[in-house]
Write a protein that holds these residues in place. Structure first.
Motif, PDB file in Angstrom:
ATOM      1  N   UNK A   1      12.656 -18.593  53.620  1.00  0.00           N
ATOM      2  CA  UNK A   1      13.946 -18.687  54.307  1.00  0.00           C
ATOM      3  C   UNK A   1      14.134 -20.061  54.943  1.00  0.00           C
ATOM      4  N   UNK A   2      13.595 -21.090  54.284  1.00  0.00           N
ATOM      5  CA  UNK A   2      13.853 -22.465  54.682  1.00  0.00           C
ATOM      6  C   UNK A   2      12.885 -23.039  55.684  1.00  0.00           C
ATOM      7  N   UNK A   3      11.897 -22.297  56.110  1.00  0.00           N
ATOM      8  CA  UNK A   3      10.931 -22.792  57.086  1.00  0.00           C
ATOM      9  C   UNK A   3       9.929 -23.741  56.466  1.00  0.00           C
ATOM     10  N   UNK A   4       9.016 -24.226  57.287  1.00  0.00           N
ATOM     11  CA  UNK A   4       8.044 -25.223  56.833  1.00  0.00           C
ATOM     12  C   UNK A   4       6.644 -24.646  56.684  1.00  0.00           C
ATOM     13  N   UNK A   5       6.477 -23.360  56.914  1.00  0.00           N
ATOM     14  CA  UNK A   5       5.180 -22.713  56.746  1.00  0.00           C
ATOM     15  C   UNK A   5       5.119 -22.132  55.341  1.00  0.00           C
ATOM     16  N   UNK A   6       4.166 -22.585  54.558  1.00  0.00           N
ATOM     17  CA  UNK A   6       4.114 -22.252  53.142  1.00  0.00           C
ATOM     18  C   UNK A   6       3.742 -20.785  52.930  1.00  0.00           C
ATOM     19  N   UNK A   7       4.616 -20.079  52.221  1.00  0.00           N
ATOM     20  CA  UNK A   7       4.404 -18.664  51.911  1.00  0.00           C
ATOM     21  C   UNK A   7       4.731 -18.427  50.435  1.00  0.00           C
ATOM     22  N   UNK A   8       3.864 -18.878  49.527  1.00  0.00           N
ATOM     23  CA  UNK A   8       4.185 -18.787  48.092  1.00  0.00           C
ATOM     24  C   UNK A   8       4.365 -17.361  47.582  1.00  0.00           C
ATOM     25  N   UNK A   9       3.680 -16.387  48.189  1.00  0.00           N
ATOM     26  CA  UNK A   9       3.868 -15.007  47.741  1.00  0.00           C
ATOM     27  C   UNK A   9       5.251 -14.507  48.110  1.00  0.00           C
ATOM     28  N   UNK A  10       5.679 -14.782  49.350  1.00  0.00           N
ATOM     29  CA  UNK A  10       7.036 -14.404  49.750  1.00  0.00           C
ATOM     30  C   UNK A  10       8.057 -15.109  48.874  1.00  0.00           C
ATOM     31  N   UNK A  11       7.811 -16.392  48.594  1.00  0.00           N
ATOM     32  CA  UNK A  11       8.724 -17.151  47.735  1.00  0.00           C
ATOM     33  C   UNK A  11       8.826 -16.498  46.355  1.00  0.00           C
ATOM     34  N   UNK A  12       7.682 -16.119  45.817  1.00  0.00           N
ATOM     35  CA  UNK A  12       7.643 -15.501  44.487  1.00  0.00           C
ATOM     36  C   UNK A  12       8.464 -14.212  44.450  1.00  0.00           C
ATOM     37  N   UNK A  13       8.281 -13.374  45.452  1.00  0.00           N
ATOM     38  CA  UNK A  13       9.007 -12.101  45.485  1.00  0.00           C
ATOM     39  C   UNK A  13      10.501 -12.324  45.709  1.00  0.00           C
ATOM     40  N   UNK A  14      10.833 -13.280  46.579  1.00  0.00           N
ATOM     41  CA  UNK A  14      12.239 -13.568  46.843  1.00  0.00           C
ATOM     42  C   UNK A  14      12.917 -14.177  45.633  1.00  0.00           C
ATOM     43  N   UNK A  15      12.206 -15.057  44.920  1.00  0.00           N
ATOM     44  CA  UNK A  15      12.795 -15.726  43.765  1.00  0.00           C
ATOM     45  C   UNK A  15      13.034 -14.777  42.595  1.00  0.00           C
ATOM     46  N   UNK A  16      12.350 -13.629  42.624  1.00  0.00           N
ATOM     47  CA  UNK A  16      12.572 -12.620  41.592  1.00  0.00           C
ATOM     48  C   UNK A  16      13.317 -11.413  42.142  1.00  0.00           C
TER      49      UNK A  16
END
Length: 604
Positions: A82-97
């Motif tokens: 959600x635009x923050x600076x703390x890296x969360x690749x799993x959350x990104x992966x789920x959100x991107x799909x």
């Protein structure tokens, strides 16, 4: 009659088996009445027609697995998803799909949010207007989840699911957390086949030396000294693998609720060092950088502006070098803690993919049970609080800076970082009226239904997650569960929004109340009524009015321009308050139940 002789070895073996059963064998209640016999009884087998009744419910063919993930104490602008600076690749992966929901709300505090989540009801409906360890003897505040409002685990188990919970529960009354019970409101008494996590009345715990319960029994300390989040992930993976090996087609429900990112912010040095130097420009820069990223990602409107800084937060450039040094190490530890949690969740996602279950799994990621917390104050804290002057405490913490994140420290970052990671909203956890206390990121991932990713802006509340899950899984809520007639949930399913991003929102009315401050949302308008409680607003006597359709993060106060709307919404709150057990307004932390003073193990 022969009698078994217990030799010394037999006694030892019997004792081990009995202990194993005591720790791991729990009797689970399930609504399973004997159905009428439909065969024919004859005097002989030849004259008899057999008929087997359906003893336990069977899931519908193809029912999806369900995973709920609830992160603790984190702001809207923390995660990269959600635009923050703390890296969360799993959350990104789920959100991107999947789908990002940008208008989802919680109850400002841990336990009320969790009560609303698990039951699909407003917190006061299910007696959690506050905490069980600060209960009050009225229906909205006594801290006992009513059986007439089933949990999601009870509902899904009646639909043929296995049900598991790991991590933080926080909904058992402390007066029940003894070896004498009763155990009916522990997780295993409220529908979970298995539970592994903190003391079920506790709101937080040490990450390196946690007190852990398995079902209803205290676990031995982990001999390897592993991190709490790793331990609960291991347990969750064990549950899933064991179940799928026994019955690959049976669905499961997993409630994964880590202690992260509630204080203490503890994680190994490798995760903290990952962020060394990445926040050196300070919290004012962080807010500006994150807002720009949020606009690019589309999780805030393009015309969103930064709100005024929260009262008491100093400009970064005004801090001394020592204060900056300590504050930076705090945010590095917090960021490492969050990324480590994302990594552990990634292990579950990867395993589901490995066993070909990911595409048939509904995953709901709730990045926050409330906003970020300002409990760290001006400089945060490193060592356990003691009676020192402010300067003495700071000097003591600064001397321990290299140990931040270890078992010897109890880190909590400064309020400046809480304000920054709540970008673009004002205020913090515990503030029930401003969006900074109640708006959190929501991700829904479900490949069966979601064919392309996107953003959804319809208003929603934590109580909506249960009915959403029920609709998407095709489950049914029985009229009676465990002998208790069920009352309807308060939440409204979000399934309508999945295929149509422009669908009119259906959750058009929602009250918020905690510790005497309250607000009400109706058809895009939100009125705020602060109480005389610290940190609730700049001027507790002021009433606020915002048009959230045009003012995403509550900057333009319209209460003087539209006083009639304020009066209208005040009356709406009055009706909602009587309807949902909100009265009497309870604005104190004092423990009013003498029975709860016996148990002092609770950590809010």
């Amino acid at each position: 009659m022969n009698q078994m002789k217990l030799t010394r070895n037999n006694k030892k073996r019997f004792g081990i088996l009995w202990l194993a059963c005591l720790v791991n064998c729990v009797v689970f209640a399930q609504h399973s009445p004997t159905s009428p016999f439909k065969g024919k009884i004859g005097k002989t087998i030849a004259e008899t027609q057999e008929s087997y009744s359906q003893i336990n419910p069977q899931a519908q063919v193809g029912s999806p697995n369900v995973v709920w993930i609830l992160i603790d104490d984190i702001g809207y602008g923390a995660s990269t998803a959600f635009g923050g600076l703390i890296e969360t690749p799993t959350f990104d992966r789920l959100a991107n799909a999947g789908l990002r929901y940008t208008n989802w709300h919680t109850a400002a505090f841990c336990a009320p949010t969790r009560a609303a989540l698990l039951t699909g009801c407003n917190p006061h409906t299910v007696h959690f207007g506050f905490f069980a360890n600060n209960s009050y003897g009225t229906p909205g505040y006594d801290g006992y989840l009513p059986f007439e409002h089933a949990t999601i685990a009870e509902v899904l188990r009646e639909n043929g699911y296995n049900t598991y919970a790991v991590g933080k529960y926080h909904l058992t009354s402390p007066s029940d957390v003894t070896a004498a019970g009763p155990f009916n409101r522990w997780p295993t008494g409220r529908g979970f086949d298995r539970f592994y996590g903190y003391t079920p009345s506790a709101g937080a715990g040490d990450q390196w030396n946690p007190i852990i319960y398995r079902n209803t029994h205290l676990e031995p300390k982990d001999p390897q000294g592993r991190h709490f989040t790793e331990l609960i992930t291991n347990e969750a993976l064990h549950y899933i693998s064991e179940q799928k090996e026994a019955d690959p087609n049976k669905p499961f429900f997993l409630y994964y609720a880590p202690g992260a990112a509630h204080g203490p912010h503890q994680v190994s040095r490798e995760w903290i060092d990952k962020y060394k130097g990445k926040f050196d420009k300070g919290w004012d820069w962080y807010r500006e950088e994150v807002l720009a990223r949020q606009k690019k990602l589309g999780v805030v409107p393009q015309n969103t502006q930064l709100p005024p800084q929260n009262p008491g937060i100093e400009p970064w450039d005004n801090l001394t070098e020592d204060r900056k040094k300590l504050a930076l190490r705090h945010i590095e530890a917090y960021a490492g803690f969050v990324s480590h949690t994302d990594h552990e969740i990634g292990r579950i996602v990867d395993y589901l993919e490995e066993i070909n279950q990911l595409d048939n799994t509904l995953i709901v990621v709730m990045i926050g049970d409330n906003g970020a917390t300002s409990a760290g104050g001006d400089n945060g804290r490193v060592l356990p609080p003691k009676q020192y002057t402010s300067q003495e405490r700071f000097d003591r913490d600064l001397s321990a800076i290299d140990n931040i994140g270890s078992a010897e420290t109890k880190p909590m970052y400064p309020a400046g970082w809480a304000a920054a990671t709540n970008t673009p909203f004002r205020y913090y956890k515990g503030n029930p009226i401003w969006e900074g206390g109640t708006r959190d990121p929501l991700i829904i991932f479900y490949p069966k239904k979601i064919k392309e990713n996107g953003i959804r802006t319809q208003y929603s509340y934590v109580s909506d997650i249960l009915p959403t899950t029920i609709e998407l899984t095709g489950a049914k809520i029985p009229e009676i569960i465990n002998g208790y007639s069920q009352k309807p949930a308060d939440g409204i399913s979000l399934a309508y929004s999945i295929e149509n991003p422009d669908a009119p929102e259906r959750h058009t009315l929602q009250y918020h109340e905690m510790t005497g401050s309250y607000a009400v949302y109706k058809d895009g308008w939100k009125a705020l009524f602060p109480n005389n409680v610290k940190n609730r607003a700049e001027d507790p006597s002021t009433t606020y009015l915002f048009n959230l359709k045009e003012d995403f993060n509550e900057i333009q106060n319209l209460s003087k321009k539209y006083p009639g709307k304020v009066i209208e919404l005040q009356k709406v709150f009055e009706e909602e308050a009587w309807k949902y057990n909100v009265y009497p307004l309870k604005n104190k932390w004092e423990n009013t139940n003498p029975n709860l003073k016996k148990n002092k193990t609770i950590n809010r």
